[in-house]
Design an enzyme around this catalytic site. Structure first.
Site, mmCIF file in Angstrom:
data_model
loop_
_atom_site.group_PDB
_atom_site.id
_atom_site.type_symbol
_atom_site.label_atom_id
_atom_site.label_comp_id
_atom_site.label_asym_id
_atom_site.label_seq_id
_atom_site.Cartn_x
_atom_site.Cartn_y
_atom_site.Cartn_z
ATOM 1 N N LYS A 73 -25.239 -39.607 16.893
ATOM 2 C CA LYS A 73 -24.330 -38.741 17.628
ATOM 3 C C LYS A 73 -23.017 -38.634 16.857
ATOM 4 O O LYS A 73 -22.551 -39.626 16.284
ATOM 5 C CB LYS A 73 -24.100 -39.350 19.022
ATOM 6 C CG LYS A 73 -23.288 -38.483 19.972
ATOM 7 C CD LYS A 73 -23.223 -39.131 21.357
ATOM 8 C CE LYS A 73 -22.461 -38.288 22.367
ATOM 9 N NZ LYS A 73 -22.441 -38.897 23.716
ATOM 10 N N SER A 122 -23.933 -35.962 27.434
ATOM 11 C CA SER A 122 -23.375 -35.332 26.268
ATOM 12 C C SER A 122 -24.143 -35.579 24.977
ATOM 13 O O SER A 122 -23.909 -34.880 23.986
ATOM 14 C CB SER A 122 -21.932 -35.812 26.089
ATOM 15 O OG SER A 122 -21.905 -37.211 25.854
ATOM 16 N N SER A 137 -24.627 -40.178 29.643
ATOM 17 C CA SER A 137 -24.846 -39.315 28.477
ATOM 18 C C SER A 137 -25.985 -39.690 27.552
ATOM 19 O O SER A 137 -26.329 -38.911 26.662
ATOM 20 C CB SER A 137 -23.572 -39.219 27.658
ATOM 21 O OG SER A 137 -22.718 -38.270 28.248
HETATM 22 N N1 GLN Z 1 -21.309 -36.206 32.162
HETATM 23 C C1 GLN Z 1 -20.391 -37.276 32.362
HETATM 24 C C2 GLN Z 1 -18.996 -36.806 32.016
HETATM 25 O O1 GLN Z 1 -18.848 -35.674 31.737
HETATM 26 C C3 GLN Z 1 -20.777 -38.456 31.520
HETATM 27 C C4 GLN Z 1 -20.503 -38.238 30.095
HETATM 28 C C5 GLN Z 1 -20.862 -39.411 29.250
HETATM 29 O O2 GLN Z 1 -21.615 -40.280 29.643
HETATM 30 N N2 GLN Z 1 -20.275 -39.442 28.069
HETATM 31 O O3 GLN Z 1 -18.063 -37.532 32.012
#
Ligand code: GLN
Length: 491
Positions: free
Chosen positions: A79, A154, A178
């Site tokens: 990532k 994400s 994410s």
């Molecule tokens: N979707 C969640 C957020 O927008 C979690 C994102 C993540 O785990 N980085 O914060």
């Protein structure tokens, strides 16, 4: 020989027996990437030359008859919020679009020692804020099972790259879901480790008390192998836990779970949950019982407060972590007449809408006069969520839930409605709030799209989660089913 959709543990065996070469393997995956990447768009940066060089080095070691570690020579993706020395690390943000880190994350160093072949850095929601990878400043990634749908987020680029056969495995990060939610949407295995098990050194921070790095893999055995390689104490991360790392592969067992007590929290089956998801998860509960486990309904009463509390804690920490992107210290800067205007314009143009929304929310929640009402209150709620889990683990070895209330949704479907987007992490966020490990394993399909089962355990129970996940995988028979992504057609 078809190499693309084999799990790491099988490819390792082929390499060791010299039935396939490291170079041949790297070339096969790069050719696959060339064939599908235009459609999937999982990568921000492709490191073709590096991958071939690293594969050549493995080839030399093989020729010398050296013993290879289990991940050596297997193409992977990272990532793009994991720092890679000398290699652009963007967080899918204009702010870091040209930033080249002077050091590598600990997890990257560990994989390098294990003989990594890096294919590239994957697309993500900007600074890991989002659930669909549509918040990338560059382009959205598409779900290999249906190109009109999101891969989740994400870590959507990492999940899509594995599902599309562009790499054998990938790393992601998980602050509120994410890793697990994109794993669920793309039909791969994803693990968010216990807070402190994997070093965060070199992970670009979003919300430091919630972030963890973890694997996205083809099957549960691969997940155990990758976790083995990246887990363990790191003096460079002060929140890294000095705990022993067990042999995760040895702990997988034989698919039997005799007498294991499993809790099924009723708050994770609200009326709004997609019927196909509910059915797949209920079938998985059946598999667990057949394997010898006993599933029983339970309750985690503070669950409904996890999401609102998260959207105070995470933005508060983000507003602090992102203060450093001021046009002076890192990356992007716009010219302006004076310093204040430079800061303001840099941040206005460098950050996307969601990042700015989070910074404003967080700054507000931390400001004098509101701190007690919002941030401090959220910390108290966080404590209650943790205590719900503590009580449940007094009675149950693990808890199982759906990973997400829905399967992958359509591109554009939720992007205009932040609250609808936030809800797709309803079932994953409590796990981060409590610092626990959570594993998402494919357990079935709903209308041709993958459904993930989430397995939650007490701190440092990864070996047990993997054992339960392995049993589900054996019974569900999803492993080995991959999207067609017909090369040359429109998918
Ligand atoms: N979707 C969640 C957020 O927008 C979690 C994102 C993540 O785990 N980085 O914060």
């Amino acid at each position: 020989m078809d190499l693309l959709f084999r799990p790491a543990h099988e490819l390792h065996r082929l390499l060791r027996r010299r039935e396939v070469g490291a170079r041949e393997l790297a070339e096969a995956f790069l050719a696959r990437l060339d064939a599908v990447e235009d459609k999937v768009k999982a990568f921000v940066t492709v490191t073709r030359k590096l991958a071939l060089e690293q594969a050549a080095a493995i080839e030399v070691r093989l020729a010398r008859g050296e013993e290879l570690s289990p991940l050596a020579g297997l193409p992977l993706a990272l990532k793009d919020n994991l720092c890679t020395r000398g290699l652009r690390t963007t967080c899918s943000s204009r702010m870091l679009a040209e930033w080249v880190p002077p050091y590598s994350a600990t997890v990257v160093e560990r994989l390098a020692e294990a003989g990594m072949v890096l294919v590239g850095k994957t697309n993500m929601d900007e600074f890991a804020m989002g659930s669909s990878t549509e918040n990338s400043a560059f382009f959205p990634t598409r779900n290999p099972w249906d190109l009109e749908r999101v891969p989740g987020g994400s870590s959507g680029g990492s999940a899509a790259a594995v599902a599309a056969g562009e790499v054998v495995y990938a790393l992601g990060s998980d602050t509120g879901g994410s890793i697990r939610q994109p794993a669920s949407f793309c039909g791969v295995v994803g693990l968010k480790p216990t807070y402190g098990l994997v070093s965060r050194y070199g992970l670009v921070a979003f919300a430091s008390s919630l972030d963890q790095i973890g694997p996205l893999t083809r099957d549960v055995t691969d997940c155990a192998l990758v976790l083995q390689a990246i887990a363990g104490h790191d003096p460079r991360d002060s929140t890294s836990a000095p705990v022993p790392v067990p042999d995760y592969v040895a702990a997988l067992g034989d698919g039997r779970l005799a007498g294991l007590k499993i809790g099924v929290p009723k708050e994770y089956f609200p009326p709004g949950i997609e019927p196909g998801v509910r059915q797949a998860v209920e079938r998985a509960l059946g598999y667990l019982e057949e394997a010898g486990a006993r599933c029983e309904e339970t309750s985690l009463p503070h669950t409904p407060y996890a999401l609102p509390a998260y959207y105070l804690v995470a933005p508060a920490e983000a507003s602090s972590n992102l203060a450093r992107y001021d046009g002076v210290q890192y990356g992007y800067r716009t010219e302006a007449e004076d310093l204040r205007q430079m800061y303001r314009r840099t941040r206005r143009l460098g950050f996307g809408a969601e990042v700015k929304r989070r910074i404003m929310l967080g700054t507000y929640a931390l400001s004098a006069g509101y701190y007690d009402a919002y941030y401090l209150k959220a910390l108290k709620v966080r404590r209650l969520i943790k205590e719900d889990f503590d009580r449940a683990f007094g009675r149950f070895a693990v808890l199982v839930t759906p990973t997400s209330p829905t399967v992958a949704f359509r591109l554009g479907e939720k992007i205009a409605d932040p609250l609808a987007m936030y809800l797709s992490d309803l079932f994953t966020i409590p796990v981060n709030m409590a610092g626990l490990p959570g594993l998402s394993v494919p357990c079935g399909f709903s209308n041709g799209l993958p459904v993930g089962l989430q397995i939650i355990g007490p701190p440092f129970s990864e070996a047990l989660l993997l054992r339960v996940g392995y049993a589900v995988e054996q019974a569900a028979g999803c492993a080995g089913r991959w999207p067609a992504l017909e090369v040359g057609s429109d998918g």
